[in-house]
Design a protein around this motif. Structure first.
Motif: not given
Length: 748
Positions: A457, A521-525, A527
């Motif tokens: 990420k 960073k809130w939209f690239i999931h 994990k």
């Protein structure tokens, strides 16, 4: 071997590792008992596959470079963008060995993408990479930490040779190692090497040859009692997969989801876990504790270490300055400033030479070839495309050469340490700072250097925002537009307003890049936990041969991989700029022929007007006219629209396109004439085209717009998908349009 029910190995004499005084492999090879010998068939002419493994900063890359020399190639491991360095060497008996440098890892519990690459190879779950033996590189000055990974590999029942490095540092720390005792405790060959001085290589090759040929069998007993960690679950898995070692079975139970087993096998392993209440976390913790307990015993019997307070190394003293809470950041800014200036200044001359060389070549080819579409394709399509690729090579080589110097000296890790807090607040980490800073020179090598970021990420976020750094290709655009619309005044008599605007454009790109990262960073999931585990290596003198090799390999990767895509797009742009609807182009030809007959204008002026008319009626010109309604709110006309399209090949093409559009002849005063002509340009209603509002809007557009096919090509290569280049192009175009519109509306 100690504690394993075997007779102890007898050595001709005890040896201690003190600085460069190494125990020779030949001594302890001769002294091994004959009961250790086994025979295993091996075809002498078949190359052996040897994998180098070890902790980061253990000297693994140095040993790889020393063994293989120039016989190397760099690619990617199958399916992932992780460097795969391979090379070959010859053993004393003439046997060829293929050496694979696996990514560094601290243990057999992977947390990052590159660690998973090594993990799959070690667990024999990689169908493309198979090793006949493993050379485990161990840092003699950090033996306790390195032995954890080492003993895990030994328990996988692999043919292993240990290469002990960093002897000089161990000597400085006052550490002495009894190699004979260490080998006896581990049950495998231990060879002291010094890759920098090419010492111990002959003994290491002999140990590899003896290990692979089967002279020394893998230790029968485990380093710790792995079976006792989960007896029922391990027995169940070994019953399902016969031939699996106890420790391999343990790892298959813990990480089977990360391997390419079929659904039925995955379900059976899962059922074994549930039936035996297998707890992976507890098992892993227990194993690590037991290993360190046994390692503690080994350290007591084979290693002498002084009191940690007895000696303060030069590295510690230097870190007190370079990592100071205040001075450290000032020194960092100075280092980065010098890096940026060096890349820009040093690359300028070879880039100018390459550019001049291709210009001369193009002029010569044009003079000897007849006027035809295919000659124009060769000169303005093929040669121009090749020139557009090769001209990046000096920047790539110099940038990666300087980065290699920072890495070799040990300062690169300090940069990541100092900037981690800021980077982490926006979704990145400390390792993101170098690609971003490198982006001020060129986004192409900067994106390539993002490979050092383990977390997927954070690496992806870094790649996505790096083009927002104002690269050197934007400088010609900034210079022309600032000189055009910004007055050459000074604040306090010394501070140039034009210089402040230039600096503001660079800072604007950096600030917005951090904001974009925070939002993205809130939209690239993805994990994947982020671990910023950083070991600060000692300071060393750089290895110039390694620097030169890195420069050459990075340049070759760019030319051979990204260059293919750049060439295709260059040819497409040539076609769009050279051809147009038949009727339109025929009319242009007719008007030009009539003008030549009337001879009312100088030939040079007539030629530039003809070029402008052809461009206006080409497919690119038609596209410029078609997008004019969309770009008019930004203050642009169709000519600027054409420049936006043509500069997609390279941002600096904007200046050349504007020169052609405004019919400027090529002479020594080209820049001045271009600025005057652009300043005199008016719209159909008589108002100037390049006002302060239009100029600022256009500068901001070039700060944020992608406008670089090379960057898109390298993004596709690094992400292995067109999805992310498309997202990159879309968000940067939207950002450029929106910010330019705001700037134009504020100053119009």
């Amino acid at each position: 071997m100690h504690g394993k029910g075997r007779k102890p190995v007898r050595f001709l004499k005890p040896y201690r590792l003190i600085g460069e005084n190494f125990c020779k492999t030949s001594d302890f090879v001769k002294a091994r008992p004959l009961t250790n010998l086994i025979l295993r068939p091996h075809v002498a002419n078949t190359p052996l596959n040897i994998a180098l493994v070890g902790n980061p900063n253990s000297g693994k890359s140095s040993l790889f470079n020393c063994l293989t020399g120039l016989n190397q190639k760099v690619g990617n491991f199958p399916g992932v963008t992780v460097d795969k360095k391979t090379g070959f060497a010859n053993l004393d008996g003439g046997q060829t060995i293929n050496i694979i440098d696996l990514p560094g890892t601290y243990s057999l519990y992977p947390k990052r993408l590159d660690e998973w690459v090594s993990y799959r190879v070690l667990l024999e779950q990689d169908s493309d990479v198979k090793a006949d033996a493993y050379v485990i590189v161990i840092d003699a000055s950090n033996l306790k930490r390195n032995l954890l990974f080492c003993t895990q590999i030994i328990d996988l029942k692999k043919p292993v040779v240990i290469a002990l490095t960093m002897a000089d540092l161990a000597k400085k720390k006052g550490i002495t190692i009894n190699i004979a005792e260490l080998e006896r405790e581990l049950g495998v060959a231990v060879v002291a090497v010094n890759p920098r001085k090419e010492k111990g290589l002959k003994e290491l090759k002999r140990a590899i040859e003896d290990t692979v040929s089967g002279k020394y069998k893998v230790p029968v007993r485990d380093f710790i009692n792995n079976r006792a960690l989960a007896p029922e679950a391990i027995a169940g898995l070994k019953g399902m997969l016969p031939g699996t070692s106890d420790y391999s079975a343990l790892h298959l139970l813990i990480n089977h989801e990360g391997f390419e087993f079929d659904t039925a096998t995955q379900d059976r392993i899962e059922n074994i876990e549930k039936a035996n209440a297998f707890n992976p976390t507890k098992t892993q913790a227990t194993e690590i504790l037991e290993r360190y307990g046994r390692i503690k015993h080994i350290m007591q019997v084979s290693v002498h270490e002084p009191d940690p307070l007895e000696q303060t190394l030069f590295t510690d003293k230097l870190d007190n300055v370079l990592l100071h809470r205040r001075w450290g950041y000032l020194i960092l800014l100075g280092v980065l400033f010098l890096l940026f200036q060096s890349v820009f200044l040093l690359a300028q001359y070879p880039m100018d030479w390459i550019d001049a060389g291709f210009s001369t070549l193009s002029a010569w080819v044009s003079s000897v070839l007849p006027e035809a579409w295919w000659s124009d394709l060769l000169v303005n399509g093929l040669l121009a495309g090749i020139g557009g690729i090769v001209v990046f090579v000096p920047q790539i080589m110099i940038l990666f050469g300087l980065i290699s110097l920072l890495e070799d000296t040990g300062y690169m890790a300090r940069i990541s340490f100092l900037t981690d807090r800021l980077m982490r607040s926006v979704g990145l980490n400390g390792k993101s700072v170098m690609p971003l800073i490198s982006g001020f020179a060129c986004a192409v090598p900067a994106i390539m250097s993002a490979r050092s970021i383990e977390n997927r990420k954070e690496r992806l976020l870094t790649i996505l925002i790096t083009p927002l750094m104002s690269c050197s290709a934007r400088l010609p655009v900034y210079a022309v537009l600032i000189g055009l619309v910004i007055p050459n005044n000074h604040l306090l008599g010394v501070i140039s307003i034009q210089g402040l605007v230039m600096m503001g454009l660079y800072l604007l790109g950096l600030v917005v890049a951090l904001i974009v990262s925070y939002i993205a960073k809130w939209f690239i999931h993805i994990k994947e936990k982020s671990f910023f585990i950083l070991e600060l290596p000692i300071y060393r003198a750089p290895r110039w041969s390694n620097v030169l090799h890195t420069m050459g390999s990075k340049a070759r990767i760019f030319v051979t991989d990204a260059g293919k895509i750049i060439m295709i797009i260059s040819l497409v742009l040539w076609f769009l700029s050279s051809f147009g609807p038949g009727k339109r182009m025929e009319d242009v030809e007719a008007r030009y022929a009539q003008a030549k007959v009337e001879n009312l204008k100088p030939a040079a002026q007539l030629e530039t007007e003809y070029s402008t008319a052809k461009l206006e009626n080409s497919y690119a010109g038609i596209l410029g006219k078609s997008i004019e309604p969309a770009i008019r709110p930004l203050g642009y006309d169709w000519k600027i629209g054409i420049s936006l399209i043509t500069s997609f090949a390279a941002r600096e093409v904007f200046v050349g396109t504007m020169a052609t559009l405004y019919s400027v002849g090529e002479d020594d005063k080209e820049a001045t004439l271009l600025r005057d002509k652009m300043r005199a340009a008016v719209r159909p209603d008589g108002t100037p085209v390049f006002t302060l509002a239009t100029g600022l809007s256009l500068m901001i557009f070039y700060v944020f717009a992608m406008q670089c096919m090379s960057t898109l090509a390298i993004t596709k290569r690094e992400t292995r998908s067109w999805k992310w280049p498309a997202i990159q192009l879309a968000y940067m175009t939207a950002l450029a349009y929106g910010m330019s519109w705001i700037a134009y509306q504020l100053f119009v």
